[in-house]
Design a protein around this motif. Structure first.
Motif, PDB file in Angstrom:
ATOM      1  N   GLY A   1     -26.209  10.684 118.286  1.00  0.00           N
ATOM      2  CA  GLY A   1     -27.563  10.202 118.508  1.00  0.00           C
ATOM      3  C   GLY A   1     -28.427  10.223 117.271  1.00  0.00           C
TER       4      GLY A   1
ATOM      5  N   LYS B   1     -28.025  16.352 122.137  1.00  0.00           N
ATOM      6  CA  LYS B   1     -27.953  15.095 122.887  1.00  0.00           C
ATOM      7  C   LYS B   1     -26.573  14.834 123.473  1.00  0.00           C
ATOM      8  CE  LYS B   1     -31.555  12.845 120.190  1.00  0.00           C
ATOM      9  NZ  LYS B   1     -31.925  11.635 119.452  1.00  0.00           N
TER      10      LYS B   1
ATOM     11  N   ARG C   1     -21.630  11.639 125.414  1.00  0.00           N
ATOM     12  CA  ARG C   1     -23.029  11.255 125.212  1.00  0.00           C
ATOM     13  C   ARG C   1     -23.335  10.047 126.070  1.00  0.00           C
ATOM     14  NH1 ARG C   1     -25.688   7.840 121.293  1.00  0.00           N
ATOM     15  NH2 ARG C   1     -27.917   8.251 121.464  1.00  0.00           N
ATOM     16  N   GLU C   2     -24.346  10.180 126.895  1.00  0.00           N
ATOM     17  CA  GLU C   2     -24.794   9.097 127.770  1.00  0.00           C
ATOM     18  C   GLU C   2     -23.639   8.504 128.575  1.00  0.00           C
ATOM     19  OE1 GLU C   2     -26.866   6.412 125.167  1.00  0.00           O
ATOM     20  OE2 GLU C   2     -28.572   7.775 124.963  1.00  0.00           O
ATOM     21  N   GLY C   3     -22.771   9.376 129.099  1.00  0.00           N
ATOM     22  CA  GLY C   3     -21.658   8.943 129.937  1.00  0.00           C
ATOM     23  C   GLY C   3     -20.456   8.404 129.192  1.00  0.00           C
ATOM     24  N   ARG C   4     -20.506   8.354 127.871  1.00  0.00           N
ATOM     25  CA  ARG C   4     -19.368   7.875 127.072  1.00  0.00           C
ATOM     26  C   ARG C   4     -18.620   9.062 126.496  1.00  0.00           C
ATOM     27  NH1 ARG C   4     -21.285   3.695 122.768  1.00  0.00           N
ATOM     28  NH2 ARG C   4     -19.039   3.416 122.595  1.00  0.00           N
TER      29      ARG C   4
END
Length: 128
Positions: free
Chosen positions: A60, A73, A105-108
């Motif tokens: 991030g 993050k 991160r963010e579902g990845r």
């Protein structure tokens, strides 16, 4: 310095999982950190991450950050294992270590391969 691990066969993986770069790409994240002994443990200083599209995609951001901020993050299911392996190598007097771990991160899901060289500054301080 974490480098992306090529994505293995798709078996057992879903669309939310991602490799940090396509297989064969020379994309990497470099970092530097000073580590000091704190009793029987180690204490990580600020991580220096040069500007990098991969660092931004995975973490991030890419700039000097404290250890806790680097992971602010993202999550890593392998975090405890990563810390144990690095601490064992540093306090054990090794000149480096390699490890693979997952970062989400963010579902990845990113698979990273880290190759770290340890340079002893004195008996209680190391430059990684």
């Amino acid at each position: 310095m974490p480098t992306p691990k090529p994505e293995p066969a798709a078996e057992g993986r879903n669309q939310a999982e991602d490799s940090a770069s396509p297989p064969g790409a020379a994309d990497c994240i470099t970092w530097r950190c000073v580590v000091v002994r704190d009793g029987h443990r180690i204490r990580w200083g600020a991580f220096e991450l040069p500007e990098s599209a991969l660092a931004t995609r995975v973490f991030g951001f890419s700039s000097p950050v404290r250890s806790g901020e680097l992971w602010s993050k993202v999550t890593s299911p392998d975090f405890a294992m990563m810390n144990a392996r690095s601490q064992q190598a540093i306090l054990g007097g090794l000149d480096g270590y390699d490890q693979e771990f997952r970062v989400v991160r963010e579902g990845r899901l990113f698979w990273l391969h880290e190759r770290v060289r340890i340079h002893s500054v004195d008996g209680d301080t190391w430059d990684l």
